[in-house]
Write an enzyme that holds these catalytic residues in place. Structure first.
Site, PDB file in Angstrom:
ATOM      1  N   GLU A   1       6.711  10.476  -0.871  1.00 42.35           N
ATOM      2  CA  GLU A   1       5.649  11.462  -0.662  1.00 42.35           C
ATOM      3  C   GLU A   1       5.590  11.960   0.780  1.00 42.35           C
ATOM      4  OE1 GLU A   1       5.197   8.298  -0.365  1.00 42.35           O
ATOM      5  OE2 GLU A   1       4.110   8.287   1.529  1.00 42.35           O
TER       6      GLU A   1
ATOM      7  N   ASP B   1       0.780   3.681   6.826  1.00 43.40           N
ATOM      8  CA  ASP B   1       1.581   4.867   6.521  1.00 43.40           C
ATOM      9  C   ASP B   1       1.089   6.117   7.257  1.00 43.40           C
ATOM     10  OD1 ASP B   1       3.931   5.516   5.313  1.00 43.40           O
ATOM     11  OD2 ASP B   1       3.052   6.080   3.376  1.00 43.40           O
TER      12      ASP B   1
ATOM     13  N   ASP C   1       6.850   8.282  -4.944  1.00 48.13           N
ATOM     14  CA  ASP C   1       6.712   7.409  -3.769  1.00 48.13           C
ATOM     15  C   ASP C   1       7.467   7.973  -2.561  1.00 48.13           C
ATOM     16  OD1 ASP C   1       5.804   5.281  -2.327  1.00 48.13           O
ATOM     17  OD2 ASP C   1       7.174   3.797  -3.230  1.00 48.13           O
TER      18      ASP C   1
ATOM     19  N   LYS D   1       3.835   1.449  -6.266  1.00 50.09           N
ATOM     20  CA  LYS D   1       4.478   0.362  -5.549  1.00 50.09           C
ATOM     21  C   LYS D   1       4.154  -0.936  -6.287  1.00 50.09           C
ATOM     22  CE  LYS D   1       4.698   2.378  -0.951  1.00 50.09           C
ATOM     23  NZ  LYS D   1       6.177   2.472  -0.856  1.00 50.09           N
TER      24      LYS D   1
ATOM     25  N   LYS E   1       3.389  11.732  10.314  1.00 51.73           N
ATOM     26  CA  LYS E   1       3.071  11.497   8.897  1.00 51.73           C
ATOM     27  C   LYS E   1       1.693  10.844   8.819  1.00 51.73           C
ATOM     28  CE  LYS E   1       4.476   8.707   4.849  1.00 51.73           C
ATOM     29  NZ  LYS E   1       5.525   7.882   4.203  1.00 51.73           N
TER      30      LYS E   1
ATOM     31  N   ASP F   1      -0.648   4.741   0.922  1.00 46.39           N
ATOM     32  CA  ASP F   1       0.446   5.144   0.040  1.00 46.39           C
ATOM     33  C   ASP F   1       0.569   4.141  -1.101  1.00 46.39           C
ATOM     34  OD1 ASP F   1       2.759   5.969  -1.179  1.00 46.39           O
ATOM     35  OD2 ASP F   1       4.099   5.386   0.469  1.00 46.39           O
TER      36      ASP F   1
ATOM     37  N   ARG G   1       7.799  12.845   2.948  1.00 43.95           N
ATOM     38  CA  ARG G   1       8.633  14.020   3.228  1.00 43.95           C
ATOM     39  C   ARG G   1       8.025  15.284   2.636  1.00 43.95           C
ATOM     40  NH1 ARG G   1      13.651  11.226   0.289  1.00 43.95           N
ATOM     41  NH2 ARG G   1      12.561   9.446   1.192  1.00 43.95           N
TER      42      ARG G   1
HETATM   43  N1  BES Z   1       5.665   4.734   3.188  1.00 46.24           N
HETATM   44  C1  BES Z   1       6.864   4.406   2.511  1.00 46.24           C
HETATM   45  C2  BES Z   1       7.919   3.780   3.423  1.00 46.24           C
HETATM   46  C3  BES Z   1       7.558   2.455   4.029  1.00 46.24           C
HETATM   47  C4  BES Z   1       8.000   1.283   3.438  1.00 46.24           C
HETATM   48  C5  BES Z   1       6.866   2.382   5.216  1.00 46.24           C
HETATM   49  C6  BES Z   1       7.701   0.068   4.020  1.00 46.24           C
HETATM   50  C7  BES Z   1       6.551   1.161   5.794  1.00 46.24           C
HETATM   51  C8  BES Z   1       6.985  -0.002   5.187  1.00 46.24           C
HETATM   52  C9  BES Z   1       7.461   5.664   1.894  1.00 46.24           C
HETATM   53  O1  BES Z   1       6.551   6.614   1.475  1.00 46.24           O
HETATM   54  C10 BES Z   1       8.239   5.242   0.695  1.00 46.24           C
HETATM   55  O2  BES Z   1       7.638   4.769  -0.219  1.00 46.24           O
HETATM   56  N2  BES Z   1       9.558   5.448   0.738  1.00 46.24           N
HETATM   57  C11 BES Z   1      10.402   5.116  -0.333  1.00 46.24           C
HETATM   58  C12 BES Z   1      11.343   6.279  -0.560  1.00 46.24           C
HETATM   59  C13 BES Z   1      12.169   6.170  -1.816  1.00 46.24           C
HETATM   60  C14 BES Z   1      11.251   6.277  -3.027  1.00 46.24           C
HETATM   61  C15 BES Z   1      13.202   7.258  -1.812  1.00 46.24           C
HETATM   62  C16 BES Z   1      11.187   3.881   0.061  1.00 46.24           C
HETATM   63  O3  BES Z   1      11.521   3.730   1.223  1.00 46.24           O
HETATM   64  O4  BES Z   1      11.397   3.030  -0.796  1.00 46.24           O
HETATM   65 ZN    ZN Z   2       4.723   6.604   2.453  1.00 48.11          ZN
HETATM   66 MN    MN Z   3       5.873   6.208  -0.522  1.00 47.54          MN
END
Ligand code: BES
Ligand code: ZN
Ligand code: MN
Length: 498
Positions: free
Chosen positions: A345, A284, A343, A272, A260, A265, A347
């Site tokens: 993103e 990220d 968010d 966020k 990834k 992000d 995937r």
């Molecule tokens: N990049 C984040 C996940 C992340 C969170 C990585 C904390 C490192 C530290 C990812 O893109 C994300 O935002 N995931 C969301 C998914 C949700 C919206 C289904 C999450 O984990 O909250």
């Molecule tokens: Zn992310």
């Molecule tokens: Mn995200």
């Protein structure tokens, strides 16, 4: 930093600092330690008594040796119980030896450690990794280097004559780990999608690998609507990076590694919020960093395996042309996705990368992604989640991770949970309900792999550490590189050379 394997033992080595790895079973003093203690006029016994040193894992003492002795400093580092001795204990103890010697301003360091599982090659590899990774310091973004430069220059691995190759392989692997650390630690105004292209270009040139970079128009032609949807609000052009290592002879196996590559992000319009760690979202691209770190190592190790290193690199930003929550995107396999959360993103970018990799005709695909906060909730900061519908591939990865000391835990592909991803209007949503959301993320990715054996690693936790941890200093860890290298090399490193 220069590593050497020598047939000298702790009894006949001389230099600045001698550090002995001591398991609980070596106390009360026995074996060669009795002779060394006699040679040093009972110094070892005195230190052990004074410090109440018991060989416990993580414990360490260092003392000055009187003038005229063979060494200036003598250190003891605990290995815990030798029943059984763990490879990771050696790595962490070597790191602690290196830190001790460095603090004492020693230039030469002799390491006298037991051989793990009759395997001098893996022992030499682990000791080299522990020292090299612990002494790495990143001062790139400090205007004045803090007066903590690395003092240790020569490292001698005692009783390990003949292990020069294992040392070299470990150093090459660490080059990859350090590259990954540098990529993750650098801020998002430095490590941009373009910078990842430059990194891949440098690896391709240095190690004679093939590089293909797909620009936005190329991705459009391939129908990568999911990846491009994420990229559409950024002022920086997205880059789909495909770096290929091909061995000189017919490959024994063909593999693809996808990382990834979100260089930042923000969350998109599902922004966020403060407190969500948005200021850390430079990490990220930790998956891409692991992939390119592994590429740098593999370019030097040159196994008889073909490996494709892939990242769909972009930022997730906001602007007037950002994805709306609710937009429907079409991925390159024709599947439609209702973006109920901008968010989720990672995937979306991985979906198109998986479709691309699936068409390469490889024997296995592994993706690494800082995919979900939920995986950190489940497994904490040090352990990655592993998902795979393929038991034999999952076992290969577990074995490689075990040897590398990188912690991971296999998680379930609970198909029933995919119900949470059902969309009224499109083939699927991109985000499911909060419970089990690292599992639904894996199930989403599975939709984009047809028949190639595939495994997914959620590395959101372990790519970064706030505190010093073993051979990691606070900051980026380079997580994933050593597991990937061990997995790719397969039998070549795994075969016991003892
Ligand atoms: N990049 C984040 C996940 C992340 C969170 C990585 C904390 C490192 C530290 C990812 O893109 C994300 O935002 N995931 C969301 C998914 C949700 C919206 C289904 C999450 O984990 O909250
Ligand atoms: Zn992310
Ligand atoms: Mn995200």
């Amino acid at each position: 930093m220069d590593f050497q394997a020598t047939d000298k033992s702790c009894l006949d080595w001389s230099g600045d600092c001698l550090v002995i790895g001591v398991s609980e079973e070596l106390l009360p003093l026995n074996g060669v330690l009795v002779d060394l203690n006699a040679k040093l006029a009972d110094l070892i016994q005195e230190v052990i008594d004074e410090a109440e040193f018991k060989g416990k894992e993580g414990s360490a003492v260092i003392t000055r040796v009187g003038k005229g002795g063979p060494v200036r400093k003598l250190g003891l580092v605990g290995l815990g119980s030798a029943d059984p001795l763990k490879l990771e204990d050696l790595r962490r103890a070597a790191a602690s030896a290196a830190r001790l010697a460095n603090k004492e301003k020693c230039q030469s360091l002799g390491l006298s450690f037991p051989v793990w599982s009759n395997d001098p090659a893996l022992t030499a590899q682990a000791l080299t990794e522990g020292v090299k990774l612990a002494l790495y310091q990143d001062n790139r973004f400090k205007s004045e280097s803090e007066n903590n430069g690395v003092k240790v220059e020569q490292i001698h691995l005692l009783d390990l004559a003949g292990q020069a190759k294992a040392i070299r392989q470990a150093e090459q692997t660490c080059d990859g780990v350090i590259l990954a650390r540098q990529l993750v630690a650098a801020p998002p105004n430095i490590v941009t999608p373009e910078k990842l292209v430059e990194t891949a270009t440098a690896i391709a040139q240095a190690h004679d690998m093939e590089l293909e970079v797909l620009e936005r128009e190329d991705c459009e032609k391939l129908g990568m609507g999911a990846f491009l949807g994420v990229a559409q609000a950024s002022d920086l052009s997205p880059k789909f990076i495909h770096l290929t290592y091909k061995p000189a002879d017919t490959p024994r196996r063909k593999l693809a590694i996808i990382g990834k590559g979100l260089t930042f992000d923000s969350g998109g319009l599902n922004l966020k919020v403060s407190g969500s760690g948005i200021e850390m979202m430079k990490i990220d691209m930790g998956g891409a960093a692991a992939a390119f770190g592994a590429a740098k190592a593999i370019g030097q190790l040159k196994p008889d395996v073909e490996v494709h290193f892939i990242s769909a690199a972009t930022e997730n930003m906001i602007s007037g042309h950002a994805l709306h929550p609710g937009d429907i995107l079409t991925a390159s396999n024709g599947k439609t996705i209702e973006v109920n959360n901008t968010d989720a993103e990672g995937r979306l970018t991985l979906a198109d990368a998986l479709v691309f990799a699936d068409k390469l005709g490889v024997d296995a695909i592994v993706d690494l992604a800082t995919l979900t906060g939920a995986c950190i909730v489940a497994l904490g900061d040090h352990i990655a989640g592993l998902w795979s519908p393929d038991d034999s591939l999952a076992n290969e990865i577990v074995k490689a991770a075990d040897l590398s000391g990188e912690k991971l835990w296999r998680m379930p592909m609970e198909e029933k949970y995919f119900e949470g991803m059902k969309s009224v209007v499109a083939d699927m949503k991109n985000a499911g309900p909060r419970p089990g959301s690292s599992i639904t993320a894996a199930l989403f990715l599975q939709q984009y792999v047809k028949d190639t054996p595939w495994a997914h690693l959620d590395v959101a936790g372990p790519v970064w550490t706030e505190k010093e941890n073993g051979y990691h200093n606070p900051g980026a860890t380079g997580y994933g590189v050593r597991t990937l290298v061990q997995w790719i090399m397969g039998k070549e490193i795994l075969v016991s050379q003892g």
